[in-house]
Design a protein around this motif. Sequence first.
Motif, mmCIF file in Angstrom:
data_model
loop_
_atom_site.group_PDB
_atom_site.id
_atom_site.type_symbol
_atom_site.label_atom_id
_atom_site.label_comp_id
_atom_site.label_asym_id
_atom_site.label_seq_id
_atom_site.Cartn_x
_atom_site.Cartn_y
_atom_site.Cartn_z
ATOM 1 N N LYS A 205 38.281 30.878 58.079
ATOM 2 C CA LYS A 205 37.782 32.134 57.507
ATOM 3 C C LYS A 205 38.661 32.590 56.343
ATOM 4 C CE LYS A 205 35.764 33.650 61.883
ATOM 5 N NZ LYS A 205 35.791 34.660 62.975
ATOM 6 N N LEU A 206 39.972 32.431 56.482
ATOM 7 C CA LEU A 206 40.883 32.786 55.387
ATOM 8 C C LEU A 206 40.648 31.888 54.178
ATOM 9 C CD1 LEU A 206 43.274 34.445 54.357
ATOM 10 C CD2 LEU A 206 44.803 32.767 55.437
ATOM 11 N N LYS A 207 40.357 30.614 54.436
ATOM 12 C CA LYS A 207 40.046 29.682 53.353
ATOM 13 C C LYS A 207 38.813 30.126 52.579
ATOM 14 C CE LYS A 207 37.238 26.819 54.107
ATOM 15 N NZ LYS A 207 35.748 26.737 53.954
ATOM 16 N N THR A 208 37.776 30.515 53.309
ATOM 17 C CA THR A 208 36.543 30.963 52.660
ATOM 18 C C THR A 208 36.784 32.196 51.801
ATOM 19 O OG1 THR A 208 35.237 30.074 54.492
ATOM 20 C CG2 THR A 208 34.173 31.701 53.080
ATOM 21 N N LEU A 209 37.541 33.140 52.340
ATOM 22 C CA LEU A 209 37.844 34.357 51.584
ATOM 23 C C LEU A 209 38.659 34.039 50.329
ATOM 24 C CD1 LEU A 209 37.827 37.441 51.348
ATOM 25 C CD2 LEU A 209 39.883 37.476 52.799
ATOM 26 N N THR A 210 39.669 33.180 50.467
ATOM 27 C CA THR A 210 40.516 32.833 49.325
ATOM 28 C C THR A 210 39.718 32.076 48.265
ATOM 29 O OG1 THR A 210 42.381 32.658 50.863
ATOM 30 C CG2 THR A 210 42.700 31.764 48.664
ATOM 31 N N GLN A 211 38.850 31.172 48.707
ATOM 32 C CA GLN A 211 37.999 30.456 47.755
ATOM 33 C C GLN A 211 37.102 31.421 46.979
ATOM 34 O OE1 GLN A 211 35.683 27.461 49.698
ATOM 35 N NE2 GLN A 211 37.383 26.002 49.882
ATOM 36 N N GLY A 212 36.519 32.374 47.687
ATOM 37 C CA GLY A 212 35.634 33.324 47.021
ATOM 38 C C GLY A 212 36.361 34.162 45.978
ATOM 39 N N ILE A 213 37.574 34.620 46.319
ATOM 40 C CA ILE A 213 38.346 35.429 45.375
ATOM 41 C C ILE A 213 38.755 34.590 44.160
ATOM 42 C CG2 ILE A 213 40.499 36.703 45.054
ATOM 43 C CD1 ILE A 213 40.294 37.551 47.990
ATOM 44 N N ALA A 214 39.228 33.375 44.426
ATOM 45 C CA ALA A 214 39.690 32.519 43.333
ATOM 46 C C ALA A 214 38.550 32.152 42.385
ATOM 47 C CB ALA A 214 40.332 31.257 43.907
ATOM 48 N N VAL A 215 37.429 31.716 42.931
ATOM 49 C CA VAL A 215 36.289 31.346 42.085
ATOM 50 C C VAL A 215 35.776 32.564 41.330
ATOM 51 C CG1 VAL A 215 33.913 30.503 42.118
ATOM 52 C CG2 VAL A 215 35.651 29.383 43.513
ATOM 53 N N GLY A 216 35.734 33.717 42.004
ATOM 54 C CA GLY A 216 35.294 34.928 41.318
ATOM 55 C C GLY A 216 36.191 35.283 40.146
ATOM 56 N N MET A 217 37.499 35.079 40.293
ATOM 57 C CA MET A 217 38.430 35.363 39.200
ATOM 58 C C MET A 217 38.240 34.382 38.053
ATOM 59 S SD MET A 217 41.906 36.327 41.326
ATOM 60 C CE MET A 217 42.807 36.838 39.863
ATOM 61 N N TYR A 218 37.876 33.141 38.369
ATOM 62 C CA TYR A 218 37.622 32.164 37.311
ATOM 63 C C TYR A 218 36.296 32.423 36.605
ATOM 64 C CZ TYR A 218 41.546 28.936 37.720
ATOM 65 O OH TYR A 218 42.807 28.356 37.657
ATOM 66 N N VAL A 219 35.355 32.965 37.329
ATOM 67 C CA VAL A 219 34.064 33.266 36.695
ATOM 68 C C VAL A 219 34.239 34.346 35.634
ATOM 69 C CG1 VAL A 219 31.772 34.256 37.102
ATOM 70 C CG2 VAL A 219 32.667 32.507 38.650
ATOM 71 N N LEU A 220 35.049 35.345 35.915
ATOM 72 C CA LEU A 220 35.328 36.380 34.924
ATOM 73 C C LEU A 220 36.180 35.812 33.785
ATOM 74 C CD1 LEU A 220 36.158 39.439 37.217
ATOM 75 C CD2 LEU A 220 34.145 39.185 35.734
ATOM 76 N N ALA A 221 35.968 36.319 32.606
ATOM 77 C CA ALA A 221 36.734 35.870 31.436
ATOM 78 C C ALA A 221 38.060 36.624 31.394
ATOM 79 C CB ALA A 221 35.929 36.083 30.166
ATOM 80 N N LEU A 222 38.997 36.233 32.251
ATOM 81 C CA LEU A 222 40.278 36.922 32.356
ATOM 82 C C LEU A 222 41.286 36.328 31.379
ATOM 83 C CD1 LEU A 222 40.583 37.230 36.239
ATOM 84 C CD2 LEU A 222 39.707 38.927 34.623
ATOM 85 N N THR A 223 42.194 37.161 30.933
ATOM 86 C CA THR A 223 43.281 36.726 30.052
ATOM 87 C C THR A 223 44.579 37.363 30.512
ATOM 88 O OG1 THR A 223 42.827 38.570 28.531
ATOM 89 C CG2 THR A 223 41.734 36.455 28.061
ATOM 90 N N GLY A 224 45.702 36.843 29.980
ATOM 91 C CA GLY A 224 46.996 37.435 30.274
ATOM 92 C C GLY A 224 47.454 37.166 31.694
ATOM 93 N N PRO A 225 48.132 38.137 32.293
ATOM 94 C CA PRO A 225 48.679 37.956 33.659
ATOM 95 C C PRO A 225 47.611 37.664 34.705
ATOM 96 C CG PRO A 225 49.663 39.857 32.592
ATOM 97 C CD PRO A 225 48.533 39.419 31.712
#
Length: 272
Positions: A205-225
């Motif tokens: 369950k922790l893996k699923t949550l971490t995957q979702g957060i990580a992929v969501g952050m990559y989907v957004l066009a984030l820059t910097g820190p």
Amino acid sequence: MTGVPASAAGGSSSARRTGPRGTPGAAQEPAGRTNPGSAVDRGTAERGATDRGSTERGSTEGGAAGRGGKIAAAAVNQASVWNVANLLTMLRLLLVPAFVALMLGNGGYDPAWRSFAWAAFAIAMITDLFDGHLARTYNLVTDFGKIADPIADKAIMGAALICLSALGDLPWWVTAVILGRELGITVLRFVVIRYGVIPASRGGKLKTLTQGIAVGMYVLALTGPLATLRFWVMAAAVVLTVATGLDYVKQAIVLRRRGIAERRAALKETEA
């Protein structure tokens, strides 16, 4: 006088006509016998006919009620497929092509389009949390949900990973590790299902949550820190993916050995 009394001889007609209380003219009949033509017999016959009619009507009505109950039960089972948990699963499946279209819209690097794609991905992840909870809490588990729910989970995650790798935002080996683990564990569950079910662990369950957060952050066009942070979140997701995958393999081996041992023990008891 040498004569025998008439009562002793049994030949007197008046004695034969005497009733049980000695009243003349009341002819005595054997006990338990009634006149077939009497009102009592007619009433008894009528009650018997009524009882038979009631029994026949009861059996007919009971059969109709049984058939009606089966039809109603079938209708309920048919309608149960369209419960709220399954509707959320269907929504998640429909979000997959929508997410891909938004993710690749305007070349795949437009921040606005990526924001809409992130919203679709976030909705899919949230519905994944709610549909399983609703199904278990309100007894809405169906065969359709058992099949469609994992397919929807793998579809939205796989679509996001493949799009990110195709756009060059995520290395292909990360996508291969995550998708290979997910598909491999799914197949493994079906292989050992004859011996038992591998339960979802806290690490999974922790893996699923971490995957979702990580992929969501990559989907957004984030820059910097934030762009640096998403790298470490994805690294943690990959580590959890591999670690929990190995744990599931271990559980499957133990489950299979235990199942084989139990079958052999049962076979020996049968032969003995």
